[in-house]
Design an enzyme around this catalytic site. Sequence first.
Site, short mmCIF file in Angstrom:
data_model
loop_
_atom_site.label_atom_id
_atom_site.label_comp_id
_atom_site.label_asym_id
_atom_site.label_seq_id
_atom_site.Cartn_x
_atom_site.Cartn_y
_atom_site.Cartn_z
N HIS A 79 0.86 -1.20 0.00
CA HIS A 79 0.00 0.00 0.00
C HIS A 79 0.89 1.25 0.00
O HIS A 79 1.94 1.27 0.65
CB HIS A 79 -0.94 -0.01 1.21
CG HIS A 79 -2.11 -0.94 1.03
ND1 HIS A 79 -2.83 -1.45 2.08
CD2 HIS A 79 -2.69 -1.43 -0.10
CE1 HIS A 79 -3.81 -2.23 1.61
NE2 HIS A 79 -3.72 -2.24 0.30
N ASP A 81 1.09 4.11 1.41
CA ASP A 81 1.57 4.78 2.63
C ASP A 81 2.71 4.02 3.31
O ASP A 81 3.29 4.51 4.29
CB ASP A 81 0.42 5.03 3.62
CG ASP A 81 -0.36 3.77 4.00
OD1 ASP A 81 -0.64 2.95 3.10
OD2 ASP A 81 -0.69 3.60 5.19
N HIS A 82 3.06 2.83 2.79
CA HIS A 82 4.16 2.06 3.39
C HIS A 82 5.38 1.95 2.46
O HIS A 82 6.40 1.40 2.85
CB HIS A 82 3.66 0.66 3.77
CG HIS A 82 2.59 0.72 4.82
ND1 HIS A 82 2.84 0.47 6.15
CD2 HIS A 82 1.29 1.08 4.72
CE1 HIS A 82 1.71 0.64 6.83
NE2 HIS A 82 0.76 1.02 5.98
N HIS A 156 -3.92 -8.60 6.19
CA HIS A 156 -4.40 -7.29 5.71
C HIS A 156 -4.49 -7.22 4.19
O HIS A 156 -5.46 -6.72 3.63
CB HIS A 156 -3.43 -6.23 6.25
CG HIS A 156 -3.61 -4.85 5.72
ND1 HIS A 156 -4.62 -4.02 6.16
CD2 HIS A 156 -2.90 -4.13 4.82
CE1 HIS A 156 -4.51 -2.85 5.54
NE2 HIS A 156 -3.49 -2.89 4.71
#
Length: 273
Positions: A79, A81-82, A156
Amino acid sequence: MFDFVGFFLYNNSSDSTMKISFLGTGGAVASQERDNISFLIEESAVLSLIDCPGAVVQKIKKVGYRPQDLKFIFITHIHPDHIYGLPSLIHSLMLEEMNLLLFGSAETIGFCAQLLDLFGLRESKIKCRVELRELAPENEISLTSQLKVTGLVIKHHSSSLGFLWENASGKKIVYSGDTPADRSFFSKIEGVDCLIHDCSAPARFFQLFPELKRMHTDSLTLGKLAEEFRIKRLIPCHFFGEIDFDQEEIVQEIKFSYQGELTVPQDFMSITI
Ligand SMILES: [Zn+2]
Ligand SMILES: [Zn+2]
């Protein structure tokens, strides 16, 4: 690498510590105080970066380290944001003669290769060389004579991988990355010294948006699981920046069940384990 007999025979009596420095503590949407989650772990002068959003070079300097001293990068999942800061980090280090070893799931490794190649960051003129290494769940790899890492199953995203680092003193740090509340994950890390875990919002938001439960963890549930599985020190993180709640609500929900040591991290805060 080295052999495990040596690891335990010669190093087990030492009492080395691990220092965690937070570069960001928030979720996908940054707030004024919290950027996307990422942090450093220093163990015996070996520096690791965990997740790679944003302007990590500036932030590494801000907490007192040199980006060229990085040895390892661990990416939990793909993702944005990582991971979106990775090309910028390698571009910033392109004139440095150094080798970086990057760990993630097979999917993450494939994605990182594509991302770096998109910017030509594995071409020969780039002096900072990135070796991409798959870490499978339950697999343990020796990083140095003082530090090893194990991959953990995380539900996730298909690329997700959690990490457990253990130093020669037997101290253990676990990072879930983004994750729903998962008893099978906690059962594998029972009694761990330090758990850095998804705690995206208070429980009331998960009642409003039940689909969130498949992706992230609320603070009330996190406190219950951390107490049940005797986590010694809990560090909640990945706080959603797009909804309104204050830190005290998170603390109260966790402490409703959890009796261990609770540290709510702030950006640029360092702690020693
Ligand atoms: Zn995230
Ligand atoms: Zn995510």
